[in-house]
Design a protein around this motif. Structure first.
Motif, PDB file in Angstrom:
ATOM      1  N   VAL A   7       0.736  -1.183  -0.044  1.00  0.00           N
ATOM      2  CA  VAL A   7      -0.015   0.030  -0.056  1.00  0.00           C
ATOM      3  C   VAL A   7       0.905   1.229   0.043  1.00  0.00           C
ATOM      4  N   CYS A   8       0.575   2.264  -0.926  1.00  0.00           N
ATOM      5  CA  CYS A   8       1.334   3.568  -0.915  1.00  0.00           C
ATOM      6  C   CYS A   8       0.738   4.483   0.070  1.00  0.00           C
ATOM      7  N   THR A   9       1.554   4.897   0.994  1.00  0.00           N
ATOM      8  CA  THR A   9       0.804   6.035   2.003  1.00  0.00           C
ATOM      9  C   THR A   9       1.305   7.532   1.443  1.00  0.00           C
ATOM     10  N   GLY A  10       1.540   7.394   0.132  1.00  0.00           N
ATOM     11  CA  GLY A  10       1.820   8.879  -0.121  1.00  0.00           C
ATOM     12  C   GLY A  10       0.453   9.917  -0.506  1.00  0.00           C
ATOM     13  N   CYS A  11      -0.779   9.407  -0.264  1.00  0.00           N
ATOM     14  CA  CYS A  11      -2.032  10.198  -0.164  1.00  0.00           C
ATOM     15  C   CYS A  11      -3.060   9.196   0.444  1.00  0.00           C
ATOM     16  N   ALA A  12      -4.061   9.924   0.539  1.00  0.00           N
ATOM     17  CA  ALA A  12      -5.228   9.486   1.097  1.00  0.00           C
ATOM     18  C   ALA A  12      -6.078   8.137  -0.054  1.00  0.00           C
ATOM     19  N   LEU A  13      -5.351   8.095  -1.188  1.00  0.00           N
ATOM     20  CA  LEU A  13      -5.981   7.067  -1.676  1.00  0.00           C
ATOM     21  C   LEU A  13      -5.471   5.631  -1.330  1.00  0.00           C
ATOM     22  N   LEU A  14      -4.296   5.781  -0.586  1.00  0.00           N
ATOM     23  CA  LEU A  14      -3.876   4.352  -0.309  1.00  0.00           C
ATOM     24  C   LEU A  14      -3.841   3.118  -1.286  1.00  0.00           C
ATOM     25  N   CYS A  15      -3.235   3.467  -2.453  1.00  0.00           N
ATOM     26  CA  CYS A  15      -3.407   2.594  -3.505  1.00  0.00           C
ATOM     27  C   CYS A  15      -2.564   1.223  -3.067  1.00  0.00           C
ATOM     28  N   ASP A  16      -3.540   0.010  -3.145  1.00  0.00           N
ATOM     29  CA  ASP A  16      -2.754  -1.296  -2.677  1.00  0.00           C
ATOM     30  C   ASP A  16      -2.370  -2.075  -3.800  1.00  0.00           C
ATOM     31  N   ASP A  17      -1.905  -1.854  -4.783  1.00  0.00           N
ATOM     32  CA  ASP A  17      -1.536  -2.665  -6.026  1.00  0.00           C
ATOM     33  C   ASP A  17       0.183  -1.991  -6.230  1.00  0.00           C
ATOM     34  N   ILE A  18       0.884  -1.785  -5.244  1.00  0.00           N
ATOM     35  CA  ILE A  18       2.403  -1.274  -5.701  1.00  0.00           C
ATOM     36  C   ILE A  18       3.198  -2.515  -5.451  1.00  0.00           C
ATOM     37  N   LYS A  36       3.834  10.855  -7.173  1.00  0.00           N
ATOM     38  CA  LYS A  36       3.997  11.235  -5.765  1.00  0.00           C
ATOM     39  C   LYS A  36       4.284  10.175  -4.996  1.00  0.00           C
ATOM     40  N   GLY A  37       3.719   8.982  -5.563  1.00  0.00           N
ATOM     41  CA  GLY A  37       3.921   7.626  -4.659  1.00  0.00           C
ATOM     42  C   GLY A  37       5.267   7.320  -4.561  1.00  0.00           C
ATOM     43  N   VAL A  38       5.954   7.477  -5.938  1.00  0.00           N
ATOM     44  CA  VAL A  38       7.231   7.001  -6.002  1.00  0.00           C
ATOM     45  C   VAL A  38       8.349   7.831  -5.172  1.00  0.00           C
ATOM     46  N   ALA A  39       7.985   8.920  -5.153  1.00  0.00           N
ATOM     47  CA  ALA A  39       8.908   9.916  -4.388  1.00  0.00           C
ATOM     48  C   ALA A  39       8.709   9.934  -2.895  1.00  0.00           C
ATOM     49  N   PHE A  40       7.621   9.527  -2.492  1.00  0.00           N
ATOM     50  CA  PHE A  40       7.377   9.231  -1.168  1.00  0.00           C
ATOM     51  C   PHE A  40       8.063   7.958  -0.681  1.00  0.00           C
ATOM     52  N   PRO A 145      -7.924  16.303  -8.798  1.00  0.00           N
ATOM     53  CA  PRO A 145      -7.266  15.087  -8.682  1.00  0.00           C
ATOM     54  C   PRO A 145      -5.933  14.574  -9.770  1.00  0.00           C
ATOM     55  N   ALA A 146      -5.886  15.163 -10.887  1.00  0.00           N
ATOM     56  CA  ALA A 146      -5.100  15.051 -11.966  1.00  0.00           C
ATOM     57  C   ALA A 146      -3.621  15.441 -11.097  1.00  0.00           C
ATOM     58  N   ASN A 147      -3.625  16.224 -10.202  1.00  0.00           N
ATOM     59  CA  ASN A 147      -2.552  17.013  -9.651  1.00  0.00           C
ATOM     60  C   ASN A 147      -2.221  16.142  -8.218  1.00  0.00           C
ATOM     61  N   SER A 148      -3.385  16.456  -7.449  1.00  0.00           N
ATOM     62  CA  SER A 148      -3.400  16.173  -5.881  1.00  0.00           C
ATOM     63  C   SER A 148      -3.375  14.674  -5.824  1.00  0.00           C
ATOM     64  N   HIS A 149      -4.328  13.882  -6.466  1.00  0.00           N
ATOM     65  CA  HIS A 149      -4.209  12.502  -6.378  1.00  0.00           C
ATOM     66  C   HIS A 149      -4.073  11.840  -7.933  1.00  0.00           C
ATOM     67  N   PRO A 150      -2.747  11.541  -8.603  1.00  0.00           N
ATOM     68  CA  PRO A 150      -2.677  11.384  -9.879  1.00  0.00           C
ATOM     69  C   PRO A 150      -3.062  10.003 -10.335  1.00  0.00           C
ATOM     70  N   ARG A 151      -3.571   8.977  -9.358  1.00  0.00           N
ATOM     71  CA  ARG A 151      -4.258   7.865  -9.924  1.00  0.00           C
ATOM     72  C   ARG A 151      -5.857   7.749  -9.512  1.00  0.00           C
ATOM     73  N   HIS A 152      -6.273   8.931  -9.140  1.00  0.00           N
ATOM     74  CA  HIS A 152      -7.501   8.861  -8.679  1.00  0.00           C
ATOM     75  C   HIS A 152      -8.625   8.634  -9.852  1.00  0.00           C
ATOM     76  N   TYR A 282      -2.461  10.483   4.205  1.00  0.00           N
ATOM     77  CA  TYR A 282      -2.710   9.234   4.019  1.00  0.00           C
ATOM     78  C   TYR A 282      -3.883   8.857   5.083  1.00  0.00           C
ATOM     79  N   ASN A 283      -3.663   9.597   6.411  1.00  0.00           N
ATOM     80  CA  ASN A 283      -4.797   9.155   7.405  1.00  0.00           C
ATOM     81  C   ASN A 283      -5.092  10.184   8.370  1.00  0.00           C
ATOM     82  N   MET A 284      -5.482  11.208   7.599  1.00  0.00           N
ATOM     83  CA  MET A 284      -6.113  12.213   8.337  1.00  0.00           C
ATOM     84  C   MET A 284      -7.618  11.718   8.858  1.00  0.00           C
TER      85      MET A 284
END
Length: 415
Positions: A7-18, A36-40, A145-152, A282-284
């Motif tokens: 799971v990527c904790t780079g944002c609140a989408l928490l994508c689980d296919d990393i 964003k996720g890669v950088a994080f 989301p194109a910028n704030s959550h790129p995979r949204h 990611y966990n607000m």
């Protein structure tokens, strides 16, 4: 390549296919994550050291000093939490209670009102999985989301082919942007998908759209094509499963939520619409739910013995502005970067503790710094996604740094 998915904790989408590649115990490549996720996931350029009064020390001494500061404070502030695991958040609440402290998080000045309304069932919501499989009308209101959550848009909202939306964005989904500018998301939605409104025009647009949904001719003080507004109302009425992704552009524009409540009530009398706050950290949402379970409030709390005080006067902003706190513990946040200088300069005048994986502007001013593992990369735990779904986290690599939960647990033990 590691065959597990993370799971990527780079944002609140928490994508689980990393997917990741690890060589010699070090992470070398990241697959599937967004930029964003890669950088994080690749971690800190400047990891935080354990220090007391600017001098390097071991974690044990730093923990003891942090506990001493909190013990000696009459009104400590425990702030941050949005980039912390749920386990660390729960202990932080316990520390605030034990020390009669203030506790608040970043939702205090962003998505708090939206999350609170959802938790209290004042706004209808759904999960991102519901969106992927069912949603046919999407409204990105004050969000990009194109910028704030790129995979949204690719993973959950516009482009996926869901169980009930097999033909995807080409035929099965309509995407609309309501914003003050032509954002990158608006570009994706197409030239007819943008409804551009003036700054602070959200309430008026919402009320005009509510009138249009009622069959009345909408009125706005600014020049907006009434025909387009009526056409939009027609699209919303025909939606089988609509979703509004509420961004800070909407939240900051509304003086109160009554127009939003009226709009959503009207929408759901003629159609079926849900709202999801576009939380960034990611966990607000996790902190809001954990504090709500403990106190009945999502943020802005002050403990006073058995009494729980709540209100805007107990927010991090007001507590610092009025200089009502005499020590602060900051975890998973960087208030010296995110809040106005006129308010946060007070943090430099009181004993300050920072717990973080990385050096931050706040850590450079702290009396005590305690490094912790990067959650989701070096340590596991749990977090709650922007839509309220709890997600389990597991570490990708090993580290000798304590998890944020373990750091908080050791401070609690010292208290």
């Amino acid at each position: 390549m590691d065959n597990d998915y993370y799971v990527c904790t780079g944002c609140a989408l928490l994508c689980d296919d990393i997917g990741v590649e690890i060589e010699g115990g070090k992470l070398t490549k990241v697959h599937t994550a967004c930029r964003k996720g890669v950088a994080f996931i690749k971690g800190c350029r400047h990891p935080l050291d354990s220090t007391v009064k600017g001098e390097r020390t071991d974690v044990d001494l730093a923990v003891k000093e942090a506990a001493s500061i909190l013990k000696n404070a009459e009104n400590p502030l425990i702030f941050g939490h949005a980039n912390s695991s749920s386990g660390a958040q729960k202990i932080a609440i316990g520390i605030a209670r034990r020390t009669n402290g203030y506790i608040d998080d970043t939702s205090s000045f962003c998505h708090g009102p939206t999350v609170e309304a959802i938790i209290e069932s004042k706004l209808k919501t759904c999960t991102l999985d519901d969106v992927r499989h069912k949603a046919d009308v999407l409204i990105f209101w004050g969000s990009d989301p194109a910028n704030s959550h790129p995979r949204h848009m690719s993973r959950y909202s516009y482009f996926p082919r869901g169980k009930e939306r097999q033909r995807g964005w080409e035929e099965d989904r309509t995407a609309i942007t309501i914003d003050v500018r032509k954002s990158d998301t608006a570009e994706i939605c197409g030239k007819n998908g943008l409804y551009q409104i003036p700054v602070k025009g959200d309430t008026e647009f919402m009320e005009a759209l509510t009138s249009a949904l009622s069959g009345k001719v909408p009125k706005t003080s600014y020049d907006f094509d009434k025909k387009r507004l009526l056409e939009l109302a027609g699209i919303l009425k025909k939606a089988k499963f609509g979703v509004i992704f509420a961004g800070l552009g909407m939240i900051y524009s509304l003086e109160d939520f009554e127009p939003l409540y009226r709009f959503m009530d009207k929408l759901n009398s003629v159609s079926s619409f849900h709202l999801i706050p576009m939380a960034g950290h990611y966990n607000m949402r996790g902190f809001n739910e954990n504090l709500f379970k403990e106190t009945g409030y999502i943020n802005r709390v002050k403990f006073n013995g058995a009494e729980v005080l709540h209100g805007p006067e107990y927010s991090v902003v007001e507590a610092l502005r009025k200089k009502e706190v005499d020590a602060a513990l900051v975890i998973g946040a960087d208030p010296l970067s995110s809040l106005p200088r006129s308010i946060v300069r007070y943090l430099e005048e009181i004993p300050l503790i920072t717990i973080d994986p990385c050096q931050t502007l706040t850590s450079t001013k702290a009396d005590v710094t305690i490094p912790c593992a990067l959650v989701g990369v070096e340590s596991g735990g749990a977090a709650i996604r922007m839509d309220g779904v709890e997600v389990e986290l597991k570490p990708m690599v090993e580290t000798d740094r304590l998890s944020d939960e373990d750091v908080m647990k050791r401070i609690m033990e010292e208290l």
